[in-house]
Scaffold this motif. Structure first.
Motif, mmCIF file in Angstrom:
data_model
loop_
_atom_site.group_PDB
_atom_site.id
_atom_site.type_symbol
_atom_site.label_atom_id
_atom_site.label_comp_id
_atom_site.label_asym_id
_atom_site.label_seq_id
_atom_site.Cartn_x
_atom_site.Cartn_y
_atom_site.Cartn_z
ATOM 1 N N ALA A 138 -24.579 10.998 -28.401
ATOM 2 C CA ALA A 138 -25.339 12.177 -27.626
ATOM 3 C C ALA A 138 -26.333 11.807 -26.675
ATOM 4 O O ALA A 138 -26.241 12.260 -25.322
ATOM 5 C CB ALA A 138 -26.053 12.934 -28.595
ATOM 6 N N GLU A 139 -27.193 10.599 -26.948
ATOM 7 C CA GLU A 139 -28.034 10.215 -25.953
ATOM 8 C C GLU A 139 -27.444 9.450 -24.835
ATOM 9 O O GLU A 139 -27.810 9.528 -23.454
ATOM 10 C CB GLU A 139 -28.893 9.362 -26.511
ATOM 11 N N GLY A 140 -26.434 8.728 -25.074
ATOM 12 C CA GLY A 140 -25.460 8.024 -23.835
ATOM 13 C C GLY A 140 -25.016 9.091 -22.915
ATOM 14 O O GLY A 140 -24.864 9.043 -21.777
ATOM 15 N N ASN A 141 -24.242 10.187 -23.468
ATOM 16 C CA ASN A 141 -23.740 11.057 -22.994
ATOM 17 C C ASN A 141 -24.757 11.976 -21.815
ATOM 18 O O ASN A 141 -24.480 12.107 -20.730
ATOM 19 C CB ASN A 141 -23.091 12.287 -23.675
ATOM 20 N N GLN A 142 -25.837 12.210 -22.653
ATOM 21 C CA GLN A 142 -27.054 12.653 -21.736
ATOM 22 C C GLN A 142 -27.545 11.840 -20.637
ATOM 23 O O GLN A 142 -27.917 12.202 -19.424
ATOM 24 C CB GLN A 142 -28.171 13.235 -22.655
ATOM 25 N N ALA A 143 -27.334 10.520 -20.767
ATOM 26 C CA ALA A 143 -28.009 9.525 -19.840
ATOM 27 C C ALA A 143 -26.925 9.663 -18.545
ATOM 28 O O ALA A 143 -27.271 9.668 -17.329
ATOM 29 C CB ALA A 143 -28.109 8.230 -20.375
ATOM 30 N N VAL A 144 -25.447 9.354 -18.878
ATOM 31 C CA VAL A 144 -24.594 9.431 -17.857
ATOM 32 C C VAL A 144 -24.476 10.739 -17.016
ATOM 33 O O VAL A 144 -24.310 10.661 -15.884
ATOM 34 C CB VAL A 144 -23.051 9.043 -18.425
ATOM 35 N N TRP A 145 -24.779 11.744 -17.665
ATOM 36 C CA TRP A 145 -24.617 12.974 -17.218
ATOM 37 C C TRP A 145 -25.715 13.268 -16.082
ATOM 38 O O TRP A 145 -25.620 13.676 -15.115
ATOM 39 C CB TRP A 145 -24.857 14.115 -18.181
ATOM 40 N N ARG A 146 -27.073 12.516 -16.408
ATOM 41 C CA ARG A 146 -27.917 12.560 -15.250
ATOM 42 C C ARG A 146 -27.588 12.011 -14.237
ATOM 43 O O ARG A 146 -27.857 12.196 -12.995
ATOM 44 C CB ARG A 146 -29.161 11.962 -16.086
ATOM 45 N N ALA A 147 -26.927 10.738 -14.305
ATOM 46 C CA ALA A 147 -26.339 9.912 -13.207
ATOM 47 C C ALA A 147 -25.266 10.829 -12.317
ATOM 48 O O ALA A 147 -25.309 10.921 -11.172
ATOM 49 C CB ALA A 147 -25.841 8.626 -13.542
ATOM 50 N N MET A 148 -24.310 11.634 -12.969
ATOM 51 C CA MET A 148 -23.378 12.314 -12.385
ATOM 52 C C MET A 148 -24.273 13.577 -11.664
ATOM 53 O O MET A 148 -23.793 14.005 -10.526
ATOM 54 C CB MET A 148 -22.497 12.943 -13.505
ATOM 55 N N GLU A 149 -25.159 14.129 -12.442
ATOM 56 C CA GLU A 149 -25.818 15.291 -11.746
ATOM 57 C C GLU A 149 -26.438 14.666 -10.337
ATOM 58 O O GLU A 149 -26.425 15.512 -9.206
ATOM 59 C CB GLU A 149 -27.029 15.797 -12.618
ATOM 60 N N GLU A 150 -26.966 13.349 -10.288
ATOM 61 C CA GLU A 150 -27.539 13.068 -9.046
ATOM 62 C C GLU A 150 -26.734 12.844 -8.001
ATOM 63 O O GLU A 150 -26.866 13.163 -6.902
ATOM 64 C CB GLU A 150 -28.518 11.907 -9.295
ATOM 65 N N THR A 165 -30.014 18.761 -22.510
ATOM 66 C CA THR A 165 -30.986 18.208 -21.123
ATOM 67 C C THR A 165 -30.265 18.558 -20.134
ATOM 68 O O THR A 165 -30.897 17.841 -18.870
ATOM 69 C CB THR A 165 -31.053 16.699 -21.544
ATOM 70 N N ALA A 166 -29.109 18.961 -19.976
ATOM 71 C CA ALA A 166 -28.330 19.195 -18.652
ATOM 72 C C ALA A 166 -28.970 20.063 -17.553
ATOM 73 O O ALA A 166 -29.626 20.881 -18.055
ATOM 74 C CB ALA A 166 -27.098 19.684 -18.611
ATOM 75 N N GLN A 167 -29.436 19.717 -16.418
ATOM 76 C CA GLN A 167 -29.937 20.277 -15.466
ATOM 77 C C GLN A 167 -28.703 21.447 -14.786
ATOM 78 O O GLN A 167 -28.673 22.531 -14.268
ATOM 79 C CB GLN A 167 -30.327 19.754 -14.398
ATOM 80 N N VAL A 168 -27.566 20.722 -14.609
ATOM 81 C CA VAL A 168 -26.134 21.658 -14.156
ATOM 82 C C VAL A 168 -25.209 21.276 -15.457
ATOM 83 O O VAL A 168 -25.042 20.299 -16.116
ATOM 84 C CB VAL A 168 -25.621 20.586 -13.046
#
Length: 273
Positions: A124-136, A162-165
């Motif tokens: 879960a934490e790893g997916n949230q971390a990579v999603w943040r990179a993708m959002e950027e 945690t997703a913004q998008v």
């Protein structure tokens, strides 16, 4: 109008072609280049690849050499399943972008919620971390839409915290007899387009006599019925072939399956046996 010129609209308004040409298990080099080239000549405008497939460079070269304007072609690629780190995700996207050489990527997906060799692991934490990179990258305009692959409802709910998008796509294994009803319903309720890979059950469904009877009724192949079934369910199919005649056949799905026959197909199970 051919289904190859029809679109679904993603949650952010981006138009995505209703049928994609899949390149999973097609080796890099001539095999990928030739099959993508033939798909584009046959009218496909949505090509699906992944860093894990190892064929992004050949996909990109085929698209560039096609002479078709870049903005008429939709390109999907994916972050490798084992990458669950923000910096590693950024580096991997840069590698994919460089190999493709096509400018902005139209759709970028997390390939799976866990590494393939650790299927089911809580990342879960790893997916949230990579999603943040993708959002950027998405915010910067280098990715036109973002999503996931092989995510369950629980995985999607975890990402949402945690997703913004929000994810716009979930690409999952989906075919007659294996329709992942819970995940599909969740995605449709949250405006997440479902893409179905292995619409022919990796070939296992092609000898199914019940689907064969339906195909005969419509004067179509089993493959065409399988692909059309996904479209009737508003699921985007990703058929794959390296055989020119089948590449063409898989796109000739401009027919309608009756409600009665859809209900019959809905009731089939174990088509992947």
């Amino acid at each position: 109008m051919s289904v190859l010129n029809e679109y679904f609209a993603l949650a952010n308004g981006v138009q995505i072609h209703k049928v994609a040409f899949g390149t999973w298990q097609i080796p890099d080099g001539a095999d990928t280049y030739d099959s993508v080239t033939h798909a584009l000549k046959s009218g496909y405008r949505h090509i699906d690849t992944a860093r894990a497939y190892g064929n992004e460079a050949s996909v990109g070269r085929a698209v560039r050499d096609s002479g078709i304007p870049r903005d008429e072609i939709f390109i999907t690629t994916k972050l490798p399943a084992q990458i669950k780190d923000y910096e590693a995700a950024k580096a991997s996207f840069e590698e994919s972008s460089s190999l493709l050489g096509l400018g902005p990527v139209d759709l970028y997906l997390i390939h799976a919620p866990w590494p393939w060799e650790e299927r089911g692991k809580d990342c879960a934490e790893g997916n949230q971390a990579v999603w943040r990179a993708m959002e950027e990258f998405y915010t910067a305009g280098r990715i036109r839409s973002i999503g996931v692959s092989n995510f369950s409802v629980a995985d999607l709910e975890s990402l949402k915290q945690t997703a913004q998008v929000q994810p716009m796509v979930n690409q999952i294994r989906w075919f007659i007899g294996y329709t992942q009803d819970e995940t599909t319903a969740y995605c449709k309720a949250h405006d997440i387009l479902v893409e179905g890979y292995s619409p022919l059950a990796t070939g296992a469904i092609l000898d199914n006599p019940e689907v064969g009877r339906i195909a005969e009724k419509y004067g179509k192949s089993v493959a065409q019925v399988c692909i059309r079934y996904l479209l009737e369910k508003d699921v985007l199919p990703l058929p794959k072939s390296v055989t020119p005649s089948r590449i063409v056949e898989n796109a000739e799905v401009d027919f309608t399956i009756s409600a009665e026959d859809l209900a019959f197909l809905d009731g089939l199970k174990d088509t992947n046996a």
